[in-house]
Motif scaffolding. Structure first.
Motif, PDB file in Angstrom:
ATOM      1  N   VAL A 152      94.307  10.529  53.008  1.00 23.86           N
ATOM      2  CA  VAL A 152      93.606  10.817  54.313  1.00 23.86           C
ATOM      3  C   VAL A 152      94.046  12.510  54.934  1.00 23.86           C
ATOM      4  O   VAL A 152      93.467  12.926  55.619  1.00 23.86           O
ATOM      5  CB  VAL A 152      93.124   9.818  55.456  1.00 23.86           C
ATOM      6  N   CYS A 153      95.596  12.467  55.279  1.00 25.34           N
ATOM      7  CA  CYS A 153      96.196  13.087  56.156  1.00 25.34           C
ATOM      8  C   CYS A 153      96.437  14.354  54.910  1.00 25.34           C
ATOM      9  O   CYS A 153      95.962  16.197  55.768  1.00 25.34           O
ATOM     10  CB  CYS A 153      97.702  13.402  55.976  1.00 25.34           C
ATOM     11  N   VAL A 176      91.135   8.798  63.567  1.00 25.23           N
ATOM     12  CA  VAL A 176      91.912   9.253  61.774  1.00 25.23           C
ATOM     13  C   VAL A 176      93.828   9.299  62.359  1.00 25.23           C
ATOM     14  O   VAL A 176      94.233   8.964  61.265  1.00 25.23           O
ATOM     15  CB  VAL A 176      91.817  11.316  61.347  1.00 25.23           C
ATOM     16  N   MET A 211      96.895   6.656  53.305  1.00 23.10           N
ATOM     17  CA  MET A 211      97.208   7.218  53.966  1.00 23.10           C
ATOM     18  C   MET A 211      97.941   8.700  53.887  1.00 23.10           C
ATOM     19  O   MET A 211      97.026   9.740  54.035  1.00 23.10           O
ATOM     20  CB  MET A 211      97.405   6.663  55.319  1.00 23.10           C
ATOM     21  N   CYS A 228      92.348  15.983  55.509  1.00 21.78           N
ATOM     22  CA  CYS A 228      92.121  16.012  56.887  1.00 21.78           C
ATOM     23  C   CYS A 228      92.736  17.196  57.515  1.00 21.78           C
ATOM     24  O   CYS A 228      92.058  18.078  58.226  1.00 21.78           O
ATOM     25  CB  CYS A 228      92.347  14.984  58.011  1.00 21.78           C
TER      26      CYS A 228
END
Length: 467
Positions: free
Chosen positions: A449-450, A258, A446, A453
């Protein structure tokens, strides 16, 4: 792999356990940077001396790594007849090789010694610089030869990993971050200096043409100085040990992949755009047709890597205050917005607006570099599989350190991906615009995703400011 500033400090030892042993070949035994007495009496001055020469050698590594980014745009003026696809391969191949070399270079310091490997890695830079000077002196040089010599510039990209690994062994945990920050910043600035000096140097004594061999020759004396300085003033440490097992364990950790994905977006954008920025200036503003006027315009490309390098430590500092995940998301949002603004203002054909927007993009990527790098040790100390299963602090620190090196290598592949995406875009559509829209989409992905997560889980735990 080398630990970083955010590793948990080891309590300093109150008194020396053994004196330093100075052995032939400038090897030092019994090195213990955490020993307060040893550090204050002998260690600090030795560490500073090694850091200074490490920065200089790594700086030249980045110079060599980025030489082709500025040389390729001058090839037509020197009589070369390469097409756009070939030009982009010359730009991107050093990043591909450099990123790959970062992995084995990390283990060279424990194997051969930091001083010894700095000498070798510096002298290796003579190969791509001399090769560049030879092959660009003849417009009949085959493309395959040019591509091979450009690939050898990847030696400079590998230097970052061995240099960082070496310096981490010299400093105590409480001062490691500052030392590694200086080492990284000093290296990154090499990209800016190369793009500042080379366009001017190759046209300075030329009358209506370019003297491209100068682009490689001017660095040879400095490389020799760096190798001699490492030979004369640096040291090897007997206690510098590699951690292959830690690297293998890190590959099984989902967080590594990741964070590597996010780091491609931050550092990959920095090194990728640093490589293509001179060509973008040349292609978007062909009015700079005069050799000397064009050289001045191309020299301004150095401002991009410069501001990106200087922004990196501030990104880490702001991440300490507001959380690395928040800062990383902010950086990706800024990069997406600035890229869109650049696309929409291109029809204005305003060079200074284009330059300004790209500098802001570099600053955003620099902030993202610092923030993302800061996240990694925190994540592995609190959220990794090892931390959740009750592994010791030392074990999670080793896992984090190994992950840092691997992530830095994977992120460097962005220097290859970005030029190749731009190449594909102009080949298919005749324009760079689709590629830039693709970058915007990648930044948004991105960002998501950040958030998914690291921000969303932190909200559930009410620990949002931690990562």
């Amino acid at each position: 792999m080398a630990p970083t500033a955010v590793d948990r400090p080891i309590a300093p030892t109150a008194a020396p356990t053994a004196g330093l042993e100075h052995r032939p070949g400038r090897w030092i035994g019994n090195w213990d940077a955490e020993n307060t007495h040893q550090w204050e009496t002998e260690g600090r001055s030795i560490a500073k001396r090694n850091l200074s020469w490490s920065i200089f050698a790594e700086f030249l590594g980045f110079v060599v790594w980025q030489l082709w980014s500025i040389v390729v745009v001058q090839l037509p003026a020197a009589g070369f007849k390469f097409d756009t696809n070939q030009i982009f391969w010359l730009i991107s191949i050093p990043s591909l090789v450099g990123a790959t070399l970062r992995i084995p270079y990390t283990f060279m310091v424990p194997r051969f010694g930091g001083r010894n490997w700095t000498i070798v890695s510096a002298l290796l830079l003579l190969i791509p610089t001399t090769g560049l000077a030879i092959c660009v002196s003849n417009p009949a040089t085959p493309f395959g030869v040019m591509l091979l010599v450009a690939a050898l510039a990847g030696f400079g990209g590998g230097n970052f990993a061995s240099s960082m690994a070496n310096i981490t062994f010299f400093y105590p945990a409480r001062e490691k971050g500052w030392a590694l920050g200086l080492n990284a910043a000093g290296g990154n600035l090499g990209a800016a200096v190369a793009q500042l000096i080379v366009p001017i140097a190759v046209t300075l004594l030329a009358a209506g043409t370019v003297n491209l061999p100068i682009a490689g020759l001017i660095w040879i004396p400095l490389i020799v100085v760096a190798a001699f300085g490492a030979y004369r003033y640096m040291n090897n440490l007997t206690r510098a040990k590699g951690d292959v097992a830690g690297s293998l364990a890190a590959l099984k950790e989902p967080h590594l992949w990741v964070m590597a994905f996010l780091y491609i977006g931050t550092f990959g954008s920095f090194i990728g755009f640093a490589g293509v920025f001179p060509k973008l200036i040349k292609d978007y503003f062909p009015a700079f047709s005069s050799i000397h006027v064009g050289a001045v315009a191309l020299s301004l490309a150095f401002l991009g890597p410069l501001v990106g390098s200087l922004a990196r430590p501030y990104g880490g500092r702001m991440a300490d205050r507001m959380g690395g995940a928040r800062m990383t998301i902010t950086s990706f949002a800024a990069m997406a917005i600035v890229t869109l603004t650049m696309i929409w203002t291109l029809p204005l054909k305003n060079f200074w607006l284009f330059l300004t927007l790209f500098l802001v993009l570099f600053v955003a990527s620099g902030f993202g570099n610092g923030a993302t790098y800061r996240m990694i040790p925190v994540i592995f100390a609190t959220s990794s599989r090892a931390a959740r299963t009750g592994a010791s602090t030392a074990a999670t620190a080793r896992l984090a350190a190994s992950s840092l090196g691997l992530i830095s290598a994977i992120g460097a592949y962005g220097g290859f991906v970005i030029p190749q995406v731009l190449n594909a875009s102009t080949t298919v559509s005749g324009s760079y615009t689709p590629a830039f829209y693709g970058f915007v989409g990648a930044y948004i992905l991105m960002l998501a995703v950040c958030w998914a997560c690291y921000i969303r889980p932190a909200r559930k735990r009410n620990t949002i400011g931690h990562i």
